[in-house]
Design an enzyme around this catalytic site. Structure first.
Site, PDB file in Angstrom:
ATOM      1  N   HIS A 214       0.865  -1.170  -0.105  1.00 22.09           N
ATOM      2  CA  HIS A 214      -0.415  -0.076   0.615  1.00 22.09           C
ATOM      3  C   HIS A 214       0.710   1.324  -0.257  1.00 22.09           C
ATOM      4  O   HIS A 214       2.495   0.708   0.448  1.00 22.09           O
ATOM      5  CB  HIS A 214      -1.131   0.038   0.855  1.00 22.09           C
ATOM      6  CG  HIS A 214       0.332   0.515   2.351  1.00 22.09           C
ATOM      7  ND1 HIS A 214       0.685  -0.658   3.383  1.00 22.09           N
ATOM      8  CD2 HIS A 214       0.236   1.138   3.218  1.00 22.09           C
ATOM      9  CE1 HIS A 214       0.955  -0.164   4.410  1.00 22.09           C
ATOM     10  NE2 HIS A 214       1.044   0.722   3.982  1.00 22.09           N
ATOM     11  N   ASP A 216       0.890   5.140   1.340  1.00 20.68           N
ATOM     12  CA  ASP A 216      -0.084   6.029   3.221  1.00 20.68           C
ATOM     13  C   ASP A 216      -0.916   7.340   2.587  1.00 20.68           C
ATOM     14  O   ASP A 216      -0.675   7.742   2.137  1.00 20.68           O
ATOM     15  CB  ASP A 216       0.773   6.332   3.236  1.00 20.68           C
ATOM     16  CG  ASP A 216       1.324   5.130   4.984  1.00 20.68           C
ATOM     17  OD1 ASP A 216       1.092   3.949   3.855  1.00 20.68           O
ATOM     18  OD2 ASP A 216       2.323   5.698   5.572  1.00 20.68           O
ATOM     19  N   ARG A 322       5.274  -9.013  16.213  1.00 21.13           N
ATOM     20  CA  ARG A 322       6.290  -8.320  15.875  1.00 21.13           C
ATOM     21  C   ARG A 322       5.133  -6.801  15.983  1.00 21.13           C
ATOM     22  O   ARG A 322       3.567  -7.404  15.997  1.00 21.13           O
ATOM     23  CB  ARG A 322       6.519  -7.769  14.032  1.00 21.13           C
ATOM     24  CG  ARG A 322       6.435  -6.981  13.405  1.00 21.13           C
ATOM     25  CD  ARG A 322       7.547  -6.655  11.987  1.00 21.13           C
ATOM     26  NE  ARG A 322       7.881  -5.224  11.790  1.00 21.13           N
ATOM     27  CZ  ARG A 322       7.654  -4.423  11.564  1.00 21.13           C
ATOM     28  NH1 ARG A 322       6.117  -4.650  11.496  1.00 21.13           N
ATOM     29  NH2 ARG A 322       8.089  -3.718  10.360  1.00 21.13           N
TER      30      ARG A 322
HETATM   31  C1  LIG Z   1      -8.831   9.440   5.959  1.00 25.55           C
HETATM   32  C2  LIG Z   1      -8.099   8.200   5.919  1.00 25.55           C
HETATM   33  C3  LIG Z   1      -7.458   7.467   5.304  1.00 25.55           C
HETATM   34  C4  LIG Z   1      -6.813   6.002   5.899  1.00 25.55           C
HETATM   35  C5  LIG Z   1      -8.285   6.131   6.776  1.00 25.55           C
HETATM   36  C6  LIG Z   1      -8.414   7.826   7.623  1.00 25.55           C
HETATM   37  O1  LIG Z   1      -9.633   7.906   7.801  1.00 25.55           O
HETATM   38  C7  LIG Z   1      -7.284   7.939   8.013  1.00 25.55           C
HETATM   39  C8  LIG Z   1      -6.290   7.839   7.736  1.00 25.55           C
HETATM   40  C9  LIG Z   1      -5.834   7.389   6.557  1.00 25.55           C
HETATM   41  C10 LIG Z   1      -4.722   6.491   6.919  1.00 25.55           C
HETATM   42  C11 LIG Z   1      -3.628   6.848   6.538  1.00 25.55           C
HETATM   43  C12 LIG Z   1      -2.583   5.840   6.447  1.00 25.55           C
HETATM   44  C13 LIG Z   1      -2.648   4.687   5.884  1.00 25.55           C
HETATM   45  O2  LIG Z   1      -3.000   4.864   4.374  1.00 25.55           O
HETATM   46  C14 LIG Z   1      -4.252   4.217   5.992  1.00 25.55           C
HETATM   47  C15 LIG Z   1      -4.239   2.728   5.105  1.00 25.55           C
HETATM   48  C16 LIG Z   1      -4.347   4.352   7.179  1.00 25.55           C
HETATM   49  O3  LIG Z   1      -4.439   3.659   8.404  1.00 25.55           O
HETATM   50  O4  LIG Z   1      -4.528   5.002   7.952  1.00 25.55           O
HETATM   51  C17 LIG Z   1      -4.840   5.786   5.435  1.00 25.55           C
HETATM   52  C18 LIG Z   1      -6.336   5.081   5.582  1.00 25.55           C
HETATM   53  C19 LIG Z   1      -6.971   4.240   4.683  1.00 25.55           C
HETATM   54  O5  LIG Z   1      -6.546   4.940   3.243  1.00 25.55           O
HETATM   55  O6  LIG Z   1      -8.084   3.668   4.533  1.00 25.55           O
HETATM   56  O1  LIG Z   2       4.702  -1.817  10.375  1.00 22.41           O
HETATM   57  C1  LIG Z   2       5.045  -1.399   9.621  1.00 22.41           C
HETATM   58  O2  LIG Z   2       6.670  -1.792   9.142  1.00 22.41           O
HETATM   59  C2  LIG Z   2       4.749  -1.035   8.254  1.00 22.41           C
HETATM   60  C3  LIG Z   2       3.044   0.021   8.969  1.00 22.41           C
HETATM   61  C4  LIG Z   2       2.354   0.682   7.249  1.00 22.41           C
HETATM   62  O3  LIG Z   2       3.027   0.815   6.888  1.00 22.41           O
HETATM   63  C5  LIG Z   2       1.165   1.650   8.064  1.00 22.41           C
HETATM   64  O4  LIG Z   2       0.314   0.820   9.214  1.00 22.41           O
HETATM   65  O5  LIG Z   2       1.104   2.011   7.578  1.00 22.41           O
HETATM   66 FE   LIG Z   3       2.308   2.391   6.227  1.00 21.78          FE
END
Ligand SMILES: C=C1C[C@]23C[C@@]1(O)CC[C@H]2[C@@]12CC[C@H](O)[C@@](C)(C(=O)O1)[C@H]2[C@@H]3C(=O)O
Ligand SMILES: O=C(O)CCC(=O)C(=O)O
Ligand SMILES: [Fe+2]
Length: 376
Positions: A214, A216, A322
């Site tokens: 993925h 972020d 982990r």
């Molecule tokens: C706007 C959003 C996308 C997200 C979930 C959220 O409500 C806020 C955090 C966003 C984020 C950022 C990091 C990662 O890419 C992600 C998968 C996560 O866990 O938090 C994304 C969320 C998403 O893409 O669904």
């Molecule tokens: O656990 C990790 O090393 C990566 C985590 C990550 O990529 C995330 O939470 O978006």
């Molecule tokens: Fe990530």
């Protein structure tokens, strides 16, 4: 009270065991080459506003964000005791019974596996809490006495991570020609998120994901991981393992910075290369002006998404649990995400639009499509 892992880990084996026994689902797992990520000492950035003194470090960050989309920071100002305290609290949280985690603690933030998964390639062997920092600082109803130390630690770490993220965002924004406080103004402590990740051992770990590939969905991510390892990133279509280092923090560029740095400018590729090798702060706008001023007739069109939001994943292992904590620098939902110069590669959108699109992608395809949906 200590619960057995059978009671605390999510029922991954029970729910997805069939995927594991179907060996045709297993992907080949190559021996992974480790990458040498840029290691950047950011003490000068935290201590001085003097541009001259900040320049070497600022250049190193811009270069890493451009070439790798990932870098490691040391002398980052976050006390190692605080990181250790967070790890302890996180382990205590994940050790609670599964039933409690999924319905009572930090309500609405817990998830595990992937309800849409149809094969091992769509299954993350992990559980996580995606916690809005707003919930930590403003809404304390969720917090019983039992979790007051978790709340306090998250608040302390959230504040320290926000300061650090703003220091990094300032450098990255200035380098694109934005005012230094451009990102900090969009992203306050209460718009950001923590994701607490736990990767239980997977009995058939060969090629099983802890977290699917993925990018972020934020400006930038700061990651604190333990000594177990498993994080991999994609560079030039190959995957590389990131060596675990408990005291350092890993920073990666998210989708929103990739958009902010998108531009189509008239420039000369060799000028750009020379600037990079001479360790200049590379500023798109300056570069465009420089190209114009030089009035060279052989100017070629050169376009790029300057900073890279790089795909990454976590591979599971069969022996060790982990843990990692990711801090996501996100703007408020109504923030407009645009590029540093026109014409951009992307339509203008708000962070709320982006979130909606990601949610729709996931419903439709089981996966995030993300930025390509916004490309012009
Ligand atoms: C706007 C959003 C996308 C997200 C979930 C959220 O409500 C806020 C955090 C966003 C984020 C950022 C990091 C990662 O890419 C992600 C998968 C996560 O866990 O938090 C994304 C969320 C998403 O893409 O669904
Ligand atoms: O656990 C990790 O090393 C990566 C985590 C990550 O990529 C995330 O939470 O978006
Ligand atoms: Fe990530």
């Amino acid at each position: 009270m200590q619960y057995s892992k059978a009671l605390s880990d999510p029922p991954l084996k029970e729910r997805y065991g069939a995927f594991l026994s179907n060996s045709s689902n297993l992907q080949c797992s190559e021996v992974m080459e480790e990458c040498e990520l840029p290691l950047i000492d950011i003490s000068t950035l935290r201590m001085t506003d003097d541009e001259e003194e900040r320049r070497p470090c600022a250049s190193a960050i811009a270069k890493a964000a451009t070439e790798w989309g990932f870098f490691i920071v040391i002398n980052h100002g976050i006390r190692s005791e605080l990181l250790k305290e967070m790890r302890k609290e996180q382990q205590r949280l994940f050790a609670k019974p599964f039933e409690e985690k999924s319905s009572k603690i930090l309500k609405g933030t817990y998830s595990w596996g992937n309800p849409m998964a149809k094969s091992l390639t769509q299954l993350p062997w992990s559980e996580n809490f995606l916690v809005p920092l707003k919930m930590i600082i403003e809404d304390q109803e969720w917090c019983s006495l039992e979790f007051s130390s978790l709340r306090e630690t998250m608040e302390k770490l959230g504040s320290a991570m926000t300061d650090l993220a703003h220091v990094l965002a300032r450098v990255l924004a200035e380098n694109l020609g934005f005012p230094g406080d451009f990102i900090a103004e969009k992203c306050s402590m209460s718009t950001n998120y923590f994701r607490l990740n736990h990767y239980p051992p997977c009995p058939h770990s060969l090629g099983t994901f802890g977290l699917l590939p993925h990018t972020d969905s934020d400006f930038l991510t700061i990651l604190s991981q333990d000594q177990v390892g498993g994080l991999q990133l994609r560079k030039d279509s190959s995957w590389y393992a990131v060596k675990p280092n408990q005291d350092a923090l890993i920073v990666n560029i998210g989708d929103l910075f990739q958009v902010s740095s998108a531009h189509k400018i008239l420039a000369i590729p060799f000028l750009f290369k020379a600037a990079l090798s001479r360790n200049y702060i590379v500023n798109n706008c300056t570069r465009a002006r420089q190209a114009m001023a030089n009035d060279i007739s052989s100017i070629v069109a050169w376009s790029n998404d300057f900073y890279k939001s790089v795909e990454h994943k976590v591979m599971s292992n069969s022996e060790a649990d982990r843990y990692s904590v990711a801090y996501f620098l996100c703007p408020s939902m109504d923030s407009i995400i645009g590029s540093c110069s026109e014409p951009s590669h992307y339509k203008q959108f708000t962070f709320g639009d982006f979130k909606k699109q990601v949610e729709e992608d996931k419903r439709r395809t089981g996966n995030k499509v993300g930025l390509p949906m916004f490309r012009l």
